[in-house]
Design a protein around this motif. Sequence first.
Motif, PDB file in Angstrom:
ATOM      1  N   PHE A 145      71.066   2.933  16.551  1.00  0.00           N
ATOM      2  CA  PHE A 145      69.808   3.282  15.909  1.00  0.00           C
ATOM      3  C   PHE A 145      68.975   2.021  15.681  1.00  0.00           C
ATOM      4  O   PHE A 145      69.506   0.902  15.704  1.00  0.00           O
ATOM      5  CB  PHE A 145      70.077   4.004  14.584  1.00  0.00           C
ATOM      6  N   PRO A 146      67.654   2.176  15.472  1.00  0.00           N
ATOM      7  CA  PRO A 146      66.813   0.994  15.249  1.00  0.00           C
ATOM      8  C   PRO A 146      67.320   0.164  14.070  1.00  0.00           C
ATOM      9  O   PRO A 146      67.821   0.707  13.086  1.00  0.00           O
ATOM     10  CB  PRO A 146      65.433   1.590  14.933  1.00  0.00           C
ATOM     11  N   LYS A 147      67.183  -1.133  14.200  1.00  0.00           N
ATOM     12  CA  LYS A 147      67.629  -2.026  13.136  1.00  0.00           C
ATOM     13  C   LYS A 147      66.648  -1.977  11.970  1.00  0.00           C
ATOM     14  O   LYS A 147      65.454  -2.212  12.137  1.00  0.00           O
ATOM     15  CB  LYS A 147      67.738  -3.460  13.659  1.00  0.00           C
ATOM     16  N   ILE A 194      59.214  11.632  22.041  1.00  0.00           N
ATOM     17  CA  ILE A 194      60.589  11.329  21.640  1.00  0.00           C
ATOM     18  C   ILE A 194      60.683   9.882  21.178  1.00  0.00           C
ATOM     19  O   ILE A 194      60.121   8.983  21.802  1.00  0.00           O
ATOM     20  CB  ILE A 194      61.561  11.547  22.818  1.00  0.00           C
ATOM     21  N   VAL A 195      61.394   9.683  20.074  1.00  0.00           N
ATOM     22  CA  VAL A 195      61.702   8.329  19.611  1.00  0.00           C
ATOM     23  C   VAL A 195      63.019   7.918  20.264  1.00  0.00           C
ATOM     24  O   VAL A 195      64.028   8.614  20.146  1.00  0.00           O
ATOM     25  CB  VAL A 195      61.859   8.264  18.076  1.00  0.00           C
ATOM     26  N   CYS A 196      62.985   6.808  20.986  1.00  0.00           N
ATOM     27  CA  CYS A 196      64.199   6.259  21.600  1.00  0.00           C
ATOM     28  C   CYS A 196      64.430   4.853  21.061  1.00  0.00           C
ATOM     29  O   CYS A 196      63.474   4.127  20.776  1.00  0.00           O
ATOM     30  CB  CYS A 196      64.074   6.183  23.120  1.00  0.00           C
ATOM     31  N   THR A 197      65.676   4.478  20.932  1.00  0.00           N
ATOM     32  CA  THR A 197      65.966   3.118  20.501  1.00  0.00           C
ATOM     33  C   THR A 197      66.289   2.251  21.713  1.00  0.00           C
ATOM     34  O   THR A 197      66.909   2.704  22.674  1.00  0.00           O
ATOM     35  CB  THR A 197      67.133   3.075  19.494  1.00  0.00           C
ATOM     36  N   SER A 198      65.799   1.026  21.667  1.00  0.00           N
ATOM     37  CA  SER A 198      66.065   0.051  22.715  1.00  0.00           C
ATOM     38  C   SER A 198      65.857  -1.332  22.116  1.00  0.00           C
ATOM     39  O   SER A 198      64.825  -1.595  21.497  1.00  0.00           O
ATOM     40  CB  SER A 198      65.115   0.262  23.903  1.00  0.00           C
ATOM     41  N   ARG A 199      66.834  -2.186  22.263  1.00  0.00           N
ATOM     42  CA  ARG A 199      66.769  -3.543  21.710  1.00  0.00           C
ATOM     43  C   ARG A 199      66.447  -3.518  20.211  1.00  0.00           C
ATOM     44  O   ARG A 199      65.606  -4.270  19.724  1.00  0.00           O
ATOM     45  CB  ARG A 199      65.745  -4.393  22.468  1.00  0.00           C
ATOM     46  N   ASN A 200      67.095  -2.621  19.493  1.00  0.00           N
ATOM     47  CA  ASN A 200      66.986  -2.510  18.030  1.00  0.00           C
ATOM     48  C   ASN A 200      65.624  -2.039  17.531  1.00  0.00           C
ATOM     49  O   ASN A 200      65.347  -2.073  16.335  1.00  0.00           O
ATOM     50  CB  ASN A 200      67.324  -3.848  17.348  1.00  0.00           C
ATOM     51  N   LYS A 237      70.239   5.042  32.963  1.00  0.00           N
ATOM     52  CA  LYS A 237      70.710   3.662  33.080  1.00  0.00           C
ATOM     53  C   LYS A 237      71.251   3.108  31.759  1.00  0.00           C
ATOM     54  O   LYS A 237      71.605   1.928  31.671  1.00  0.00           O
ATOM     55  CB  LYS A 237      69.566   2.761  33.571  1.00  0.00           C
ATOM     56  N   LYS A 238      71.285   3.973  30.742  1.00  0.00           N
ATOM     57  CA  LYS A 238      71.780   3.596  29.412  1.00  0.00           C
ATOM     58  C   LYS A 238      70.991   2.432  28.814  1.00  0.00           C
ATOM     59  O   LYS A 238      71.536   1.524  28.185  1.00  0.00           O
ATOM     60  CB  LYS A 238      73.276   3.268  29.465  1.00  0.00           C
ATOM     61  N   LEU A 239      69.670   2.506  29.044  1.00  0.00           N
ATOM     62  CA  LEU A 239      68.759   1.515  28.466  1.00  0.00           C
ATOM     63  C   LEU A 239      68.032   2.094  27.253  1.00  0.00           C
ATOM     64  O   LEU A 239      67.594   1.356  26.378  1.00  0.00           O
ATOM     65  CB  LEU A 239      67.723   1.076  29.510  1.00  0.00           C
ATOM     66  N   LEU A 240      67.895   3.419  27.244  1.00  0.00           N
ATOM     67  CA  LEU A 240      67.227   4.114  26.145  1.00  0.00           C
ATOM     68  C   LEU A 240      68.189   5.113  25.518  1.00  0.00           C
ATOM     69  O   LEU A 240      68.968   5.760  26.219  1.00  0.00           O
ATOM     70  CB  LEU A 240      65.989   4.869  26.651  1.00  0.00           C
ATOM     71  N   PHE A 241      68.086   5.224  24.186  1.00  0.00           N
ATOM     72  CA  PHE A 241      68.961   6.147  23.463  1.00  0.00           C
ATOM     73  C   PHE A 241      68.099   6.998  22.537  1.00  0.00           C
ATOM     74  O   PHE A 241      67.521   6.494  21.574  1.00  0.00           O
ATOM     75  CB  PHE A 241      70.015   5.362  22.679  1.00  0.00           C
ATOM     76  N   PRO A 242      67.947   8.297  22.840  1.00  0.00           N
ATOM     77  CA  PRO A 242      67.053   9.157  22.058  1.00  0.00           C
ATOM     78  C   PRO A 242      67.545   9.375  20.632  1.00  0.00           C
ATOM     79  O   PRO A 242      68.745   9.504  20.387  1.00  0.00           O
ATOM     80  CB  PRO A 242      67.046  10.465  22.849  1.00  0.00           C
TER      81      PRO A 242
END
Length: 334
Positions: A145-147, A194-200, A237-242
């Motif tokens: 999840f986002p930091k 959609i909110v996705c987490t990537s790099r915190n 590619k497992k770069l984005l996590f919804p």
Amino acid sequence: MSLEFYNPPLRIFSSSSTKKGVEIGGAKSIISIDSEHNFYNEGNIYTEMSWAAFYEEEGLEDSIDTFTTTEYDSIREDPEALVDTIVKTIYQIINNRKIFYGIADFEVDAFLDANTTVIPGLKLDYEIINKLLEAHKRSREKDLFPKIISDSHDIKKIKIEFQGTKKANVHIMGSKLEDLINKLRLAKGFAVGIVCTSRNAANMYIMSDNIVFSKDEIAEVYIDDENIKVIEYGIKKKLLFPISWFRIDIGIRSLETLEFWDQIKDSPDLNKAFGHYERYINALVYKKFKSQAESQKIGTDSEDDFYKMSPKERKKALKDMEKAIEFLDKEYKE
């Protein structure tokens, strides 16, 4: 370009889960922005969280068996509380030199339901829904999840960034408060996605919007197919996590989307606050016009006259100023 979101509805961005169940829920918040377009949660209209317990039978481990409400706080069906909150928020925004941006809805359903209430009418293929479901499961298992950061004043915030073909409709460009309000004062419509987490950070992927910035402009809903493909690729590619669905209604007219708007719109206290806010934003627009006029060596000794005008006269003057600003911008660039 990333922004900061102060006091976000934290449970929405950090919901927990176990093999036995998952937290789901939603929040509706009033949002303001500062001169750098950072988001501020000025107050929640409602927050709701529930514990969704999964079936224990083999093969049904990801299907919900029961719901238990764990948190509920709402004023959306209380006209008096709604008026009090909106009035307080408007004065708060004026006093802190910010702008009323709109109303944001977030819905965490772990992508277990294809019929999200945040995006009514949006139909996604079950293949995409299943990808979102599996990706959200990975997000929970790996705590992706986002930091959440705390600043020196112990105020919680997260990094957010808008993504999409028409992201400029929600991340409005401008270096000063008066630039932003000149666009926002007539804005109407909503963006969903959609909110996705990537790099915190929380990346807000816009899937559709119907935002317009003029009363004469006709709102047309579109689907951002390219952005949906980006989401699919990022998940693959497992770069984005919804994380959740979102809907943002922008502009002061976003208040018209409230369920009890018809019951509160004639409130004297509310309209008094609107009057103060209108004078506040009119002053900002006038400031923009004045500075640009001065840069072009155009006389601007009309400030006193402007504030002596009737509301109808000021409205017409602002419309004329808007045209003048567009002309001056063009002249300046040339």
